[in-house]
Design a protein around this motif. Structure first.
Motif, PDB file in Angstrom:
ATOM      1  N   UNK A  50      76.108  -7.648  27.608  1.00  0.00           N
ATOM      2  CA  UNK A  50      75.754  -7.032  28.887  1.00  0.00           C
ATOM      3  C   UNK A  50      75.285  -5.592  28.749  1.00  0.00           C
ATOM      4  N   UNK A  51      74.737  -5.041  29.857  1.00  0.00           N
ATOM      5  CA  UNK A  51      74.153  -3.703  29.861  1.00  0.00           C
ATOM      6  C   UNK A  51      75.163  -2.616  29.522  1.00  0.00           C
ATOM      7  N   UNK A  52      76.383  -2.708  30.078  1.00  0.00           N
ATOM      8  CA  UNK A  52      77.362  -1.637  29.911  1.00  0.00           C
ATOM      9  C   UNK A  52      77.795  -1.513  28.455  1.00  0.00           C
ATOM     10  N   UNK A  53      78.149  -2.647  27.836  1.00  0.00           N
ATOM     11  CA  UNK A  53      78.618  -2.594  26.446  1.00  0.00           C
ATOM     12  C   UNK A  53      77.500  -2.200  25.492  1.00  0.00           C
ATOM     13  N   UNK A  54      76.291  -2.664  25.772  1.00  0.00           N
ATOM     14  CA  UNK A  54      75.175  -2.242  24.936  1.00  0.00           C
ATOM     15  C   UNK A  54      74.919  -0.751  25.105  1.00  0.00           C
ATOM     16  N   UNK A  55      75.048  -0.244  26.308  1.00  0.00           N
ATOM     17  CA  UNK A  55      74.861   1.185  26.547  1.00  0.00           C
ATOM     18  C   UNK A  55      75.902   2.006  25.803  1.00  0.00           C
ATOM     19  N   UNK A  56      77.141   1.523  25.757  1.00  0.00           N
ATOM     20  CA  UNK A  56      78.203   2.219  25.027  1.00  0.00           C
ATOM     21  C   UNK A  56      77.883   2.363  23.555  1.00  0.00           C
ATOM     22  N   UNK A 285      69.891   3.175  30.441  1.00  0.00           N
ATOM     23  CA  UNK A 285      70.386   3.486  29.091  1.00  0.00           C
ATOM     24  C   UNK A 285      70.054   2.353  28.122  1.00  0.00           C
ATOM     25  N   UNK A 286      70.347   1.115  28.531  1.00  0.00           N
ATOM     26  CA  UNK A 286      70.106  -0.026  27.641  1.00  0.00           C
ATOM     27  C   UNK A 286      68.613  -0.282  27.449  1.00  0.00           C
ATOM     28  N   UNK A 287      67.812  -0.085  28.516  1.00  0.00           N
ATOM     29  CA  UNK A 287      66.374  -0.301  28.404  1.00  0.00           C
ATOM     30  C   UNK A 287      65.707   0.691  27.481  1.00  0.00           C
ATOM     31  N   UNK A 288      66.057   1.977  27.620  1.00  0.00           N
ATOM     32  CA  UNK A 288      65.481   3.013  26.760  1.00  0.00           C
ATOM     33  C   UNK A 288      65.914   2.825  25.308  1.00  0.00           C
ATOM     34  N   UNK A 289      67.207   2.573  25.095  1.00  0.00           N
ATOM     35  CA  UNK A 289      67.710   2.443  23.718  1.00  0.00           C
ATOM     36  C   UNK A 289      67.169   1.194  23.038  1.00  0.00           C
ATOM     37  N   UNK A 290      67.027   0.103  23.783  1.00  0.00           N
ATOM     38  CA  UNK A 290      66.499  -1.119  23.182  1.00  0.00           C
ATOM     39  C   UNK A 290      65.033  -0.948  22.792  1.00  0.00           C
ATOM     40  N   UNK A 291      64.302  -0.094  23.519  1.00  0.00           N
ATOM     41  CA  UNK A 291      62.903   0.160  23.153  1.00  0.00           C
ATOM     42  C   UNK A 291      62.807   0.842  21.796  1.00  0.00           C
ATOM     43  N   UNK A 292      63.749   1.729  21.515  1.00  0.00           N
ATOM     44  CA  UNK A 292      63.748   2.393  20.209  1.00  0.00           C
ATOM     45  C   UNK A 292      64.146   1.418  19.103  1.00  0.00           C
TER      46      UNK A 292
END
Length: 470
Positions: A50-56, A285-292
């Motif tokens: 999920x978004x929250x854990x990936x963001x962490x 947070x998850x969208x930006x980080x996954x793009x990198x």
């Protein structure tokens, strides 16, 4: 017609020259591609939570990124001398360059350990200020960070040995060892994140444990290789205490400017990321980080151009072939333009991975990811070219250029610019990124005129040996 042909001949080298450059660059890019695939696999597996854990996990990644930049900067500083001493066949100089890396690397490990074990929540909170789900993200990030702290020493040893092998032209060994580490990480992720083969389901903690195991295996193999094959920079245990303080001082004179310019860049990247993250919730947070994570697949071009340029120019300078270095500098930078355009095409293809790799993320996260990958792909020609410019200047010990260009670009434009965009506009994170990265154009122009001064055309190996004789 003859005049035009001569001009082209001066601008581009023969095919054999570019074949030599690619022979150095491709194994390095392959190694980085494998390492970045590990990151992508991590993101793919954690995205399923999920978004929250990936963001962490990904806000931790930004802190690790800062320490990684510092570690890579140390490798770069020692590598300037390592490459030139290699060209001059000076084994003692190579060993001292390696010892410099180890001592400075230990300092980075101490800073990294404090961030992970002592102040994880306080540091991570800087990355999610203004985010509507900050507390939930931080809870996951702290779990991940405290385990990642055990990665410090193995990570440092792998970075120092791997970079030194590349700098003396042994680029295939780090590639093979990275493949092994990747396989270990992938299998451990599958077992520990979701609790396969009877293991407990550890989720974000499982991802961290898998990374620590893989880094430890990688470091042990590198150490084993050094002991068995004894590359020219290899030292015995107590050699680390036999310090040539004169040489260490020379390296530090060059290193502090690289460190300053790289840390200014890392600070700018971290501040901008924190401001992007404040433009919404966990989806941003998850969208930006996954793009990198996806863009890292074509960012390998940077490592290729930096290593090939550093090795070729550095060895020319170390052998005293200064005119040859001048010619090859032109050939490499013109080749970098085509190289960058090629990787723009690769970037467009990488956009197809978003709905496959990150299908478990929200629709808005995937949209942000796709748009960011597109923007970064379009900037690739400029980024590849400027990395080539930095590699040329640093090959000859001219570290002032990087400090000047990054100082003006990041301190003078990026940091104040991103604060102004955040405060006075309502543009989204992708548009903020696209606007602020236009700073690369003036940076390239400053670097172009600086290189013309030829402060980089220096034989550091000869200079150091003359200093010792006196």
């Amino acid at each position: 017609m003859l005049q035009k042909k001569y001009a082209i001949g001066r601008s581009f080298g023969p095919a054999s020259f570019y074949a030599q450059a690619l022979k150095i660059a491709i194994p390095v890019m392959a190694q980085m591609l494998i390492q970045n695939l590990v990151s992508l696999i991590d993101n793919f597996m954690v995205a399923g939570l999920g978004d929250v854990k990936m963001s962490g996990v990904n806000i931790c990644g930004q802190i690790i990124f800062v320490c990684m930049v510092f570690m890579n900067t140390i490798c770069m500083a020692g590598g300037i001398f390592m490459t030139q001493f290699s060209g001059a066949k000076d084994k003692e100089g190579m060993k001292q360059s390696f010892c410099f890396k180890l001592w400075m690397g230990l300092f980075v490990v101490v800073v990294f350990s404090v961030a992970c074990f002592v102040l994880p929540r306080q540091i991570l909170s800087l990355m999610v200020r203004g985010n509507s789900q900050a507390d939930l993200i931080l809870d996951q990030g702290v779990q991940y960070m405290k385990i990642m702290g055990f990665m410090g020493i193995p990570w440092m040893l792998s970075a120092m040995i791997s970079s030194s092998l590349r700098e003396i032209g042994k680029v295939k060994v780090p590639l093979v060892i990275s493949i092994i580490a990747t396989c270990v990480n992938t299998v451990c992720n599958w077992i520990l994140i979701y609790g396969n083969l009877g293991a407990p389901r550890l989720e974000v903690r499982g991802a961290a444990i898998a990374t620590v195991i893989a880094r430890s295996v990688e470091a042990l193999i590198f150490i084993g290789y050094m002991i068995k094959q004894k590359p020219d920079f290899a030292i015995k245990l107590f050699d680390i205490f036999r310090i040539n303080f004169g040489l260490f001082g020379e390296i530090l004179k060059k290193a502090w400017m690289i460190m300053l310019s790289e840390m200014v860049w890392a600070m700018a990247e971290t501040i901008t990321t924190a401001l992007y993250n404040g433009r919404g919730g966990a989806d941003v947070v998850s969208g930006m980080s996954s793009s990198f994570a996806i863009s890292n697949l074509f960012f390998v071009a940077f490592n290729g151009i930096i290593t090939a340029t550093g090795v070729i120019i550095g060895k020319d300078l170390g052998r005293g072939e200064l005119d040859q270095a001048r010619r090859e500098k032109v050939w490499l930078l013109n080749g970098a333009k085509i190289f960058g355009l090629f990787f723009t095409g690769i970037g467009f293809l990488c956009m197809l991975l978003v709905p496959v790799v990150f299908r478990n993320l929200s629709a808005n996260s995937q949209h942000i990811c796709r748009q960011m990958v597109l923007v970064m792909a379009l900037y690739m020609p400029a980024w590849v070219y400027i990395n080539g410019q930095f590699a040329v200047s640093r090959a000859g010990g001219d570290t002032m250029m990087g400090m000047l260009v990054d100082g003006i670009g990041n301190l003078g434009v990026v940091i104040p610019g991103i604060f102004l965009l955040a405060k006075f506009t309502g543009v989204g994170p992708v548009a903020m990124y696209a606007i602020i990265k236009f700073v690369e154009v003036p940076k390239i122009m400053i670097a172009h005129f600086w290189l013309k001064k030829e402060k980089w055309v220096v034989n550091l190996a000869q200079k150091e040996n003359e200093g010792e004789e006196k």
